[in-house]
Design a protein around this motif. Structure first.
Motif, PDB file in Angstrom:
ATOM      1  N   THR A   1      14.420 -36.926  34.538  1.00 42.63           N
ATOM      2  CA  THR A   1      14.950 -36.585  33.211  1.00 42.63           C
ATOM      3  C   THR A   1      14.509 -37.628  32.190  1.00 42.63           C
ATOM      4  OG1 THR A   1      16.972 -37.763  33.720  1.00 42.63           O
ATOM      5  CG2 THR A   1      17.026 -35.376  33.979  1.00 42.63           C
TER       6      THR A   1
ATOM      7  N   GLU B   1      15.681 -38.630  28.360  1.00 45.12           N
ATOM      8  CA  GLU B   1      16.759 -38.324  27.433  1.00 45.12           C
ATOM      9  C   GLU B   1      16.664 -39.243  26.217  1.00 45.12           C
ATOM     10  OE1 GLU B   1      20.515 -38.645  29.357  1.00 45.12           O
ATOM     11  OE2 GLU B   1      21.588 -37.685  27.702  1.00 45.12           O
TER      12      GLU B   1
ATOM     13  N   LYS C   1      17.534 -33.857  25.984  1.00 47.68           N
ATOM     14  CA  LYS C   1      17.393 -34.258  27.382  1.00 47.68           C
ATOM     15  C   LYS C   1      16.478 -33.252  28.063  1.00 47.68           C
ATOM     16  CE  LYS C   1      20.162 -34.873  31.573  1.00 47.68           C
ATOM     17  NZ  LYS C   1      21.527 -34.885  32.097  1.00 47.68           N
TER      18      LYS C   1
END
Ligand code: ADP
Length: 631
Positions: free
Chosen positions: A80, A82, A178
C-alpha cells in the motif's frame, strides 16, 4: 444509499486499454518503477494541498504534517502507498483514473507503430504514471477522499486492468489517497522491507516530504510493541542542497519526477542567484522532444516554488515559448507565499526570474556547443527548430541565440554550420552571409540561384525549414555582416565578381535589349521585370523576388495556410549564355516565341518548388515544341 446501489462499473477508454497492455509488456524488465510513479503522484498531491491550504488552512483538518507511507502485507500479498495530500472526489477519480487526459497523449498514440519493440521505446519516453501499478499488480484498489470533504463521501476505485473499473462511495475518515496493489503471481520479491527501502532510496530520495515505512525489524514481536514508522528518504527538497551533496543518480531521478519522462536528461543547470531577488533553479534539457512539442498550448514544464512550497506548473510567464521543452523547478525566496496564480502573471519579480533563467539556459546551450559537440548535436536535432523561434520572440537575446543556430549549407546537408563557422570560411572579398530559403532542403539544394555561387566556390546556407523564412526576416545582420538572400534583388557579388565579368554582362545586355522587350510582352502581367542574370551558369532562367518585401517561400507558406493576398510579381532573369535563350533571341515566329517564353517561365516556377498556374497548358506547349524538334 446502500453500498450495492452506489457501486458502478465503468469501461476504460479504448486508449487506456492499449496503454495498459503495452506498458505491462514493455516495462516488465523495469517493473520497480511503479513505486516511483505512485510516490511521485503522492508527492504532487501533497504539493497541491500545501498550496491550496495557503488560502484555506482548514483543508489541513488539523494535520499539516504531510507524508507518504509505504507498507506491505506478506500474507495478503499487498503493497500500500498512502498519502495525506489533496485527495480526489468522485468526479475527479473518474476523470483522472480511467481516461487519459494528459496533453501529449494523443501524439503518443499517433506515433505508435504497432511494432512492439519500437513502441516499447516510445513508452519509455512517455511517463506512465498511475497505470504502472498494473506491471506488478493484477488488481489495484484506490481509496481517496478530498481534503476538506465529507468523510462519508470517500471513493473506492478498483480495477483488474482489463478494461473495466468500479467506483463506489465509502466512508474514509482521513483525507488523501491510499493505493493497494494486489501483487501478481511471482512478484513476491517486493514483499520485503529492505527491497522496498532500496527502491525508495534509489528512485524517490529527492521527494521533499517524508516517505515512511515500518521500522526494519517490525513484525517479529508485533503483538508487544505499537507500530513505529521511520523516514526512509532524505526528505528535503533536492534543489536546496548544494551541488556536491547531490549524486548523478539523484539528479536523474529528480528529472524523471518533474518531467514524467523515463529517459535520462541530456544536460542540466543548477544554480542559486543571490541578491535582493533570490532564487534557485534546477533546469534540465530532456534527451528527446516531448510529444506535445508542437501543441499550441503545451503543458508547462517548469514548476514554480516559493520557499519550497509548490505554487504552480502553469505560469506561462516562467519560460518563454521557445524554451517550452525545458523541465525543472524554480524556487523563489522573494515572491510572497500567498501570491495568487492570476497575480503571478503580472509580477515584476517573476519577470526578472524569468530573464535570469533564460540567461542561465543560454549559458548551458553555449557550454554544450563549445565543450560537448556531440551533446549539442543531439540538442540541435531535437530542439533546434524551436530554438529558432527565439530569434523572433526574444529580441534581447537575439545575438546569443543567433550564435547557437546551425544550418545546412552547400558544404554539408546536416544542420551543423554555425554563423561563426560560415564567417570563418568566407572568401576573400566576400562581405555578406549568403542564404537561400526554400520549401525543403532538397529544393534549396537544387535551386538554380546557387549556380554562380557553386562556380565561384562561395558557401551558401540552405534553409529548408518552415520557420526559416520568418527567421531571416528577423535576422538581417550577424556580427556586422549582412544576411543576403541569393534569390532576392539584383545580385551584387561585390568584390567576388571581377570587373571584367561585370563589363561582359553589361555589354551583352545591349545585345539582348530587344529580346527582353519581347519577353516582357509575352509575360505581360506575370512579372515585374525581365533582366540579364548574374546568377546562372547552367539553367536558362530563374525567378527573383524584389529586394524588399516578402520572400517567395514565405508567400507560398502563407498561401498554403489559407491567407489571401495579391501575389507579388517576381523578376524574370535570363541566362544570356544558355542555348535556349540564344534560340529565343533568334526566334522569328511569334507563337513559338511566346510558347517558349512561357515554358521557360513555368520551368523557373517549378525549379523553386512552386506551382504553375496552368499545368495542362504547360504540358501542351512543351509537347508541341518537342514534336517540332522531332520532325
Ligand atoms: P500524471 O500524474 O502524469 O498526471 P497519472 O495517471 O499518474 O498521470 O495520474 C493522473 C491524475 O490522477 C493526476 O494528474 C492526479 O490529478 C490524479 N492522482 C493520481 N494519484 C493521485 C494521488 N495520490 N492523490 C491525488 N490525486 C492523484
Amino acid at each position: 444509499m446502500s453500498v450495492a446501489e452506489n457501486k458502478v462499473t465503468l469501461g476504460f477508454e479504448a486508449e487506456v486499454k492499449q496503454l495498459l497492455h503495452l506498458m505491462i509488456h514493455s516495462l516488465y524488465s523495469n517493473k520497480e518503477i511503479f513505486l516511483r510513479e505512485l510516490i511521485s503522484n503522492a508527492s504532487d498531491a501533497a504539493d497541491k494541498l500545501r498550496f491550496n491550504a495557503l488560502s484555506n488552512e482548514s483543508l489541513y483538518e488539523g494535520d499539516s504534517q504531510l507524508k507518504i507511507r509505504v507498507d506491505f502485507d506478506k500474507e495478503n500479498r499487498t503493497i500500500t502507498i498512502e498519502d495525506n495530500g489533496i485527495g480526489m472526489n468522485r468526479d475527479e477519480v473518474r476523470e483522472n483514473i480511467g481516461t487519459i487526459a494528459r496533453s501529449g497523449t494523443r501524439h503518443f498514440f499517433e506515433s505508435l507503430t504497432g511494432d512492439e519493440t519500437k513502441d516499447s521505446q516510445l513508452i519509455g519516453q512517455f511517463g506512465v504514471g498511475f497505470y504502472s501499478s498494473f506491471i506488478v499488480a493484477d488488481r489495484v484498489t484506490l481509496e481517496t477522499r478530498e481534503a476538506g470533504g465529507d468523510p462519508e463521501e470517500g471513493v473506492r476505485w478498483e480495477s483488474k486492468g482489463e478494461g473495466e473499473f468500479t467506483l463506489e462511495t465509502i466512508q474514509k475518515l482521513d483525507r488523501g489517497t491510499k493505493i493497494t496493489l494486489h501483487l501478481r503471481e511471482g512478484e513476491d520479491e517486493f514483499l520485503e522491507n529492505w527491497k522496498l527501502r532500496t527502491i525508495i532510496r534509489k528512485f524517490s530520495d529527492h521527494i521533499s516530504i517524508p516517505i515512511e515505512m515500518k521500522k526494519e525489524n517490525y513484525g517479529e514481536d508485533k503483538d508487544e510493541k505499537p507500530v513505529e514508522y521511520e523516514t526512509v528518504n532524505s526528505a528535503s527538497a533536492l534543489w536546496t542542497k548544494s551541488k556536491d551533496e547531490i549524486s548523478e543518480e539523484q539528479y536523474t531521478e529528480f528529472f524523471k519526477h518533474v518531467s514524467h519522462d523515463l529517459k535520462e536528461p541530456l544536460a542540466r543547470v543548477h544554480s542559486r542567484v543571490e541578491g535582493n531577488n533570490e532564487y534557485t533553479l534546477l533546469l534540465y534539457i530532456p534527451s528527446h522532444a516531448p510529444f506535445d512539442l508542437w501543441d499550441r498550448d503545451p503543458k508547462h514544464g517548469v514548476k514554480l516554488y516559493v520557499r519550497k512550497v509548490f505554487i504552480t506548473d502553469d505560469a506561462d510567464k516562467l519560460m518563454p515559448r521557445y524554451l517550452r521543452f525545458i523541465r525543472g523547478v524554480i524556487d523563489s525566496d522573494s515572491l510572497p507565499l500567498n501570491i495568487s496564480r492570476e497575480l503571478l502573471q503580472e509580477n515584476k519579480l517573476l519577470e526578472k526570474i524569468r530573464s535570469g533563467a533564460v540567461k542561465k539556459l543560454l549559458g548551458l546551450f553555449e557550454d554544450l556547443a563549445n565543450n560537448e559537440p556531440e551533446k549539442f548535436k543531439s540538442f540541435w536535432k531535437e530542439f533546434g527548430q524551436v530554438l529558432k523561434e527565439g530569434i523572433i520572440d526574444d529580441y534581447k537575446n537575439k545575438d546569443r541565440i543567433a550564435k547557437l543556430l546551425r544550418f545546412s549549407s552547400t558544404e554539408t546537408d546536416t544542420q551543423e554550420v554555425g554563423l561563426d563557422d560560415y564567417i570563418g570560411r568566407m572568401k576573400e572579398g566576400q562581405d555578406k552571409i549568403y542564404y537561400i530559403t526554400a520549401d525543403s532542403l532538397s529544393a534549396a539544394k537544387n535551386s538554380p540561384h546557387l549556380e554562380i555561387f557553386r562556380k565561384k566556390g562561395v558557401e551558401v546556407l540552405l534553409l529548408g525549414d518552415r520557420i526559416d523564412s520568418w527567421l531571416t526576416d528577423h535576422l538581417s545582420d550577424y556580427e556586422g555582416k549582412h544576411l543576403q538572400s541569393i534569390a532576392r534583388g539584383d545580385l551584387d557579388l561585390g568584390k567576388l565578381e571581377e570587373e571584367k565579368e561585370k563589363e561582359e554582362i553589361n555589354s551583352v545586355g545591349k545585345d539582348f535589349e530587344e529580346v527582353i522587350g519581347k519577353i516582357k510582352q509575352a509575360l505581360d502581367g506575370k512579372v515585374s521585370d525581365v533582366r540579364i542574370s548574374h546568377r546562372l551558369t547552367e539553367s536558362p532562367a530563374c525567378l527573383v523576388s524584389e529586394a524588399y518585401g516578402m520572400s517567395r517561400t514565405m508567400e507560398r507558406i502563407l498561401k498554403e495556410a489559407g491567407q489571401n493576398f495579391p501575389s507579388s510579381k517576381p523578376v524574370f532573369e535570363i541566362n544570356p549564355n544558355h542555348p535556349l535563350i540564344g534560340k529565343l533571341k533568334n526566334e522569328a515566329d511569334e507563337t513559338r516565341f511566346a510558347d517558349l517564353t512561357l515554358i521557360l517561365f513555368d520551368q523557373a516556377v517549378l525549379s523553386e518548388g512552386g506551382q504553375i498556374d496552368d499545368p495542362a497548358a504547360f504540358v501542351h506547349k512543351l509537347n508541341s515544341l518537342l514534336q517540332q524538334f522531332m520532325a
